[in-house]
Design an enzyme around this catalytic site. Structure first.
Site, short mmCIF file in Angstrom:
data_model
loop_
_atom_site.label_atom_id
_atom_site.label_comp_id
_atom_site.label_asym_id
_atom_site.label_seq_id
_atom_site.Cartn_x
_atom_site.Cartn_y
_atom_site.Cartn_z
CE LYS A 90 -3.80 -2.45 2.21
NZ LYS A 90 -4.44 -2.89 3.45
CG ASP A 130 -9.62 -0.01 5.88
OD1 ASP A 130 -9.43 -0.52 4.76
OD2 ASP A 130 -8.86 -0.16 6.85
CD GLN A 144 -3.52 -4.68 6.55
OE1 GLN A 144 -3.56 -3.60 5.96
NE2 GLN A 144 -4.04 -5.77 6.05
N1 GUN Z 1 -7.06 -6.83 6.22
C1 GUN Z 1 -7.50 -7.49 5.12
N2 GUN Z 1 -8.14 -6.64 4.29
C2 GUN Z 1 -8.08 -5.42 4.87
C3 GUN Z 1 -8.56 -4.14 4.49
O1 GUN Z 1 -9.18 -3.92 3.44
N3 GUN Z 1 -8.29 -3.13 5.36
C4 GUN Z 1 -7.62 -3.32 6.52
N4 GUN Z 1 -7.42 -2.27 7.33
N5 GUN Z 1 -7.18 -4.49 6.91
C5 GUN Z 1 -7.40 -5.54 6.08
#
Ligand code: GUN
Length: 293
Positions: free
Chosen positions: A52, A119, A96
């Site tokens: 990311k 998110d 995350q």
């Molecule tokens: N873990 C797996 N997918 C995601 C996501 O889209 N956002 C976040 N913050 N954690 C994740």
């Protein structure tokens, strides 16, 4: 011939749209900024967080990566979120998931400023999705799945869609997006307690597999001509590979590909879309803060 839905190519198209939006914002003195918070050392989470941040720098976005130890306290994580909420250079905040067990994830999500919740996990954004209020943020993975369907010419209106999995990250928002006005699918949400899962899935014109079990969905779940979107990314042991594992989805790829009209591969399907939609949400957050709607 089965249509293999190329997530890398479609993500590239989304990111090309993003590039011109970023250039436009920069001309107005705004550089969209994303903060990514990783608590602990989960190997898969480390990979996701790094990709990311890397994508942000490739696109000329401001980004900040904050890594806290696996023993971090709730207060420490909350303090980071509070600082980021107040930081004008940051438009989007992502913590995350999953965090280590001592962390109350729901409380962390509620502490994020909903205007920076790229998110789409904050209750305010969940409500906006249910209300079909387009000022909210839609979770990146289901938003990416919708874009894959659209870009591949898959008709959702009137289609029978079965979402397998009811998580807040994928299953629930996916169901809301498919049933929303404009998408107009007839949606069933199936999960671990669903009776006759095979029969339920066999009705589907579109299956979204978000189960979290490697190669769970076999050919007998799939009607001839269905579209299958595989959200799973599982590591399975494979001593014949250099790393000792290989990645696979929630769908048994070869046998399902033989029956499906269209399907996504793993990797190279949903994964690249998730990052692209995160960048899109970060740009949207920056535009909305600048009131450049
Ligand atoms: N873990 C797996 N997918 C995601 C996501 O889209 N956002 C976040 N913050 N954690 C994740």
């Amino acid at each position: 011939m089965t249509q293999i839905i190329d997530g890398k190519k479609i993500a590239h198209e989304v990111l090309t749209e993003c590039e011109s939006e970023i250039a436009e914002l920069k001309q107005q003195g705004i550089t969209p900024g994303l903060a990514v918070v990783l608590v602990g050392e989960d190997p898969a989470s480390k990979v996701y967080v790094n990709s990311k941040v890397k994508k942000c720098s490739e696109l000329g976005l401001h980004s900040e990566k904050i890594v806290l130890s696996k023993d971090a306290t709730q207060e420490e994580v909350l303090a980071v979120v509070t600082r980021l909420n107040e930081d004008d250079a940051i438009h989007g905040i992502l913590v995350q998931s999953p965090p280590p067990p001592q962390i109350d994830e729901e409380a962390i999500v509620r502490a994020i400023d909903p205007a920076k919740d790229v998110d789409g996990f904050h209750p305010e954004n969940v409500a906006k999705l249910a209300l079909e209020d387009s000022t909210g943020f839609v979770p990146c993975t289901p938003a990416g799945c919708m874009r894959l369907l659209q870009a591949s010419g898959i008709e959702t209106s009137g289609a029978e869609a079965v979402v397998v999995g009811r998580s807040m990250i994928v299953g629930k928002p996916m169901a809301l997006l498919l049933m929303a006005r404009g998408s107009d699918a007839t949606v069933t949400v199936a999960h671990s307690r669903t009776k006759d899962l095979v029969e339920v899935c066999r009705r589907a014109d579109i299956i979204i597999a978000a189960i979290g079990k490697p190669e769970f969905l076999t050919a007998d779940f799939v009607k001839d001509g269905a579209t299958v979107i595989d959200v799973g990314i599982n590591r399975v042991e494979d001593p014949s590979t250099k790393k000792g594992y290989r990645l696979c989805g929630d769908v048994s790829y070869e046998e399902v590909a033989a029956k499906a009209h269209a399907m996504t591969p793993v990797p190279g399907g949903v994964g690249p879309m998730t990052i692209a939609m995160l960048i899109k949400n970060t740009i949207k957050a920056a535009r909305q803060r600048g009131e450049l709607l």
